[in-house]
Write a protein that holds these residues in place. Structure first.
Motif, PDB file in Angstrom:
ATOM      1  N   LYS A 158       0.853  -1.181   0.000  1.00  0.00           N
ATOM      2  CA  LYS A 158       0.000   0.000   0.000  1.00  0.00           C
ATOM      3  C   LYS A 158       0.891   1.234   0.000  1.00  0.00           C
ATOM      4  O   LYS A 158       2.115   1.153   0.239  1.00  0.00           O
ATOM      5  CB  LYS A 158      -0.916   0.030   1.220  1.00  0.00           C
ATOM      6  N   PHE A 159       0.277   2.379  -0.272  1.00  0.00           N
ATOM      7  CA  PHE A 159       0.987   3.646  -0.197  1.00  0.00           C
ATOM      8  C   PHE A 159       0.410   4.486   0.935  1.00  0.00           C
ATOM      9  O   PHE A 159      -0.775   4.379   1.268  1.00  0.00           O
ATOM     10  CB  PHE A 159       0.895   4.407  -1.521  1.00  0.00           C
ATOM     11  N   GLN A 160       1.288   5.313   1.503  1.00  0.00           N
ATOM     12  CA  GLN A 160       0.886   6.237   2.558  1.00  0.00           C
ATOM     13  C   GLN A 160       1.470   7.618   2.252  1.00  0.00           C
ATOM     14  O   GLN A 160       2.411   7.756   1.458  1.00  0.00           O
ATOM     15  CB  GLN A 160       1.399   5.763   3.922  1.00  0.00           C
ATOM     16  N   TYR A 161       0.904   8.638   2.889  1.00  0.00           N
ATOM     17  CA  TYR A 161       1.411   9.991   2.707  1.00  0.00           C
ATOM     18  C   TYR A 161       1.332  10.743   4.027  1.00  0.00           C
ATOM     19  O   TYR A 161       0.534  10.424   4.914  1.00  0.00           O
ATOM     20  CB  TYR A 161       0.630  10.735   1.622  1.00  0.00           C
ATOM     21  N   THR A 162       2.196  11.741   4.149  1.00  0.00           N
ATOM     22  CA  THR A 162       2.162  12.637   5.303  1.00  0.00           C
ATOM     23  C   THR A 162       2.406  14.049   4.803  1.00  0.00           C
ATOM     24  O   THR A 162       3.209  14.253   3.881  1.00  0.00           O
ATOM     25  CB  THR A 162       3.213  12.244   6.357  1.00  0.00           C
ATOM     26  N   GLU A 163       1.706  15.019   5.356  1.00  0.00           N
ATOM     27  CA  GLU A 163       1.871  16.400   4.937  1.00  0.00           C
ATOM     28  C   GLU A 163       2.814  17.121   5.889  1.00  0.00           C
ATOM     29  O   GLU A 163       2.748  16.937   7.109  1.00  0.00           O
ATOM     30  CB  GLU A 163       0.530  17.132   4.883  1.00  0.00           C
ATOM     31  N   LEU A 164       3.695  17.940   5.325  1.00  0.00           N
ATOM     32  CA  LEU A 164       4.649  18.721   6.104  1.00  0.00           C
ATOM     33  C   LEU A 164       4.413  20.201   5.850  1.00  0.00           C
ATOM     34  O   LEU A 164       4.028  20.606   4.747  1.00  0.00           O
ATOM     35  CB  LEU A 164       6.084  18.351   5.742  1.00  0.00           C
ATOM     36  N   ALA A 165       4.647  21.003   6.854  1.00  0.00           N
ATOM     37  CA  ALA A 165       4.459  22.451   6.707  1.00  0.00           C
ATOM     38  C   ALA A 165       5.501  23.048   5.783  1.00  0.00           C
ATOM     39  O   ALA A 165       5.241  24.022   5.081  1.00  0.00           O
ATOM     40  CB  ALA A 165       4.514  23.124   8.076  1.00  0.00           C
TER      41      ALA A 165
END
Length: 618
Positions: free
Chosen positions: A340-347
């Motif tokens: 699977k793929f995952q993502y995280t948002e950074l400022a």
């Protein structure tokens, strides 16, 4: 008179490889010595010198300009000749280090008792050429390996550069993570890692505290054993694909000449027996056509694309549907595999990528484009004739004629059919991660878009792949993590188009390109224009490239006041007058077109330019 000096500064490392002197403060000084001619002609090694605080202060009154190089080592100086009383004479070029720059080591802490210093690179006499900007000069410079290493030593930056080859064929090994280790008595230290490029080349940057670790670290750091005291680490390497180590040198290699107690600049030539023996499932690239490597081709300073040979492919943010590419095997440790793929948002793109699993969100099946082909199985058929291959095609959210790939929650189940050949991993709809709308219906061409809404910004996402044995949570492993990617999917709605000539509103564009003519605003959209052309323009996008005006018709020239970038790289707006000969224009119809370049890519191509136009009669 304005003087503009531009160029690029490099540093030489192993095998004459050049690295950009990025994110460095560069200073330009008036050169007043009587022997300027001799020093201009001298080799750089005769000019280079380090300057301490007292020397820096003594030169302050001669300072003409200061700038900072970008990620590719580019710089640009502008000198007001009248204000500075400068007439194009010889200058000194220095590089100044009030802080520790990030040359790849990431850690920018100052060493104990660190004091700002400076280094004189060269004395130059630019060859000035007249342009519309003023007098333009060009100067590129390459710092020798000797002085580059001496400079890094002052900054407590250590570097290992080299090439990774297949031992038998001599072929470069691309996409391999090279991990540098320090062989130590108490415990081996990981110094850092880098992924090889298409030529098998890599550079690993680190700091002395990375190898001066003890059981009392971080309170007490010193290279062990304490007696006798060594100056540098003892190096051996491990090699990985997708986070999985597939080969490593014996630590005893670190005690051999050339690897023991190394200096801060080390060059190596490595090889792997049999190359990359076993295919490993992992996420490497974005896009089929451009194949942006998720680490090597992403600028850590701004999240945009970088380091592609085709310059036009660089400095792009991502948009729309992105093909996430890599390698995909049916099994993991002999068991059926799922991923699977995952993502995280950074400022900010410079923020550290979080290790905490709770900071990551799963990519959902609905975030993946319909008909994403992940692989196929060759199938030979005889009917209808003639005999031919008609493969079974496996796709996520399958369309007509495709076989739907199964999901286990958010895990993609890899088909276990014989001779399964992989396509791509997923087609990610990046707008599902970050999107939005802004209504620009009240914008007046010529004004800033901020009169209607704040300037829209990129958002930054790191994307990673996770793989595991089907249903076995204990076997989960990260299989490729991207640097933070600059992403833009905000839609500008109801942007005024056609000016006063044919007023209307465009829908759903990723930027603003809007213009009008003052003469049509005051006289009416169908007025003849007799003696002047005054263009009002607005162009907006956080990845804004070139903005231009084009004038078409008998006798017309593209001769206007320069476009003003009120927020460089994000917005241009204002008034531009036609500077051509109005008497050369015939009694006919004319078009003025505004074109705005959007530096956005989906990994395959660049976004088309957006535009607006106005027609009028002379």
């Amino acid at each position: 008179m304005k003087y503009v000096l531009r160029g690029r500064i490099y540093a030489t490392i192993c095998d004459d490889r050049k690295l950009p002197l990025s994110r460095s403060v560069v200073r330009l000084y008036r050169f007043e010595a009587k022997d300027a001619t001799r020093l201009v002609a001298a080799q750089a090694k005769e000019v280079f010198q380090f300057l301490e605080e007292k020397d820096i202060k003594a030169k302050q009154k001669r300072l003409l300009a200061e700038t900072t190089t970008d990620a590719q080592g580019n710089y640009s100086f502008e000198i007001d000749g009248d204000k500075k009383k400068y007439k194009g004479e010889a200058v000194e070029v220095d590089v100044y280090y009030p802080e520790i720059p990030d040359y790849g080591q990431e850690d920018t802490d100052k060493p104990r008792n660190y004091k700002a210093f400076q280094a004189t690179l060269d004395v130059i006499q630019a060859r000035w050429k007249e342009t519309n900007e003023g007098l333009l000069g060009q100067w590129n410079y390459t710092l020798s390996r000797k002085w580059w290493c001496a400079l890094l030593r002052r900054l407590d930056i250590w570097v290992i550069c080299g090439t990774l080859l297949d031992c038998e064929s001599g072929q470069p090994q691309a996409g391999v993570e090279v991990i540098a280790m320090d062989d130590d008595v108490i415990s081996d230290d990981t110094l850092g890692s880098a992924i090889t490029d298409a030529s098998g080349k890599f550079c690993i940057f680190y700091r002395s505290k990375d190898f001066k670790k003890t059981f009392l670290s971080p309170f007490i750091n010193i290279e062990t054993p304490i007696f006798p005291l060594g100056n540098g680490p003892d190096i051996y390497f491990k090699f990985a694909l997708g986070g999985s180590i597939f080969h490593e040198e014996d630590p005893s290699v670190a005690r051999k000449p050339g690897r023991e107690n190394v200096d801060n600049c080390l060059c190596v030539r490595l090889c792997i027996e049999g190359g990359q023996r076993e295919p490993v499932s992992s996420f490497f690239h974005i896009g089929d056509a451009r194949r942006y490597h998720i680490v090597l081709n992403i600028n850590p300073a701004d999240g945009r694309t970088a380091n592609k040979a085709a310059a036009s492919w660089n400095e792009q943010a991502f948009f729309s549907t992105l093909g996430l590419l890599g390698t995909l095997e049916k099994t993991l440790n002999g068991q059926p595999m799922e991923y699977k793929f995952q993502y995280t948002e950074l400022a900010s793109p410079t923020d550290p990528i979080p290790a905490n699993p709770a900071a990551w969100k799963d990519v959902l099946k609905t975030d993946i484009a319909n008909g994403t082909i992940i692989g196929f199985t060759p199938k030979f058929v005889t009917s209808p004739p003639p005999p031919h291959y008609d493969p079974d095609i496996y796709a996520i959210n399958a369309q007509a004629g495709q076989i739907d790939v199964a999901f286990n929650g958010n895990w993609i189940v890899v088909p276990q059919t014989a001779q399964f050949l992989t396509g791509r991993l997923i087609n990610l709809i990046s707008g599902k991660l970050a999107s939005g709308n802004v209504n620009m219906s009240t914008l007046t061409p010529g004004d800033s878009s901020t009169t209607v809404a704040p300037l829209q910004k990129n958002r930054y996402f790191s994307i990673r792949m996770i793989k595991r044995q089907a249903g076995n949570a204990a076997s989960e492993a990260v299989a490729g993590t991207s640097r933070p990617l600059a992403t833009f999917n905000t839609i500008y709605q109801n942007v005024p188009h056609g000016g006063s000539w044919a007023p209307g509103l465009t829908q759903s564009e990723l930027g603003i390109a809007s213009l009008d003519l003052d003469e049509l605003v005051s006289g009416g959209g169908c007025s003849n224009i007799t003696d002047s052309i005054t263009v009002k323009y607005t162009a907006t996008n956080p990845n804004l490239g070139n903005v231009s005006l084009a004038f078409s018709g008998p006798g017309a020239t593209n001769n206007f006041d320069p476009i003003v970038f009120t927020t460089p790289g994000e917005e241009a707006h204002g008034t531009s007058h036609y500077l051509g000969s109005f008497g050369d224009l015939e009694n006919c119809a004319y078009e003025i077109r505004l074109s705005a370049e959007l530096n956005l890519t989906n990994g395959e191509t660049q976004h088309d330019n957006i535009w607006d136009r106005v027609l009028f009669c002379r």
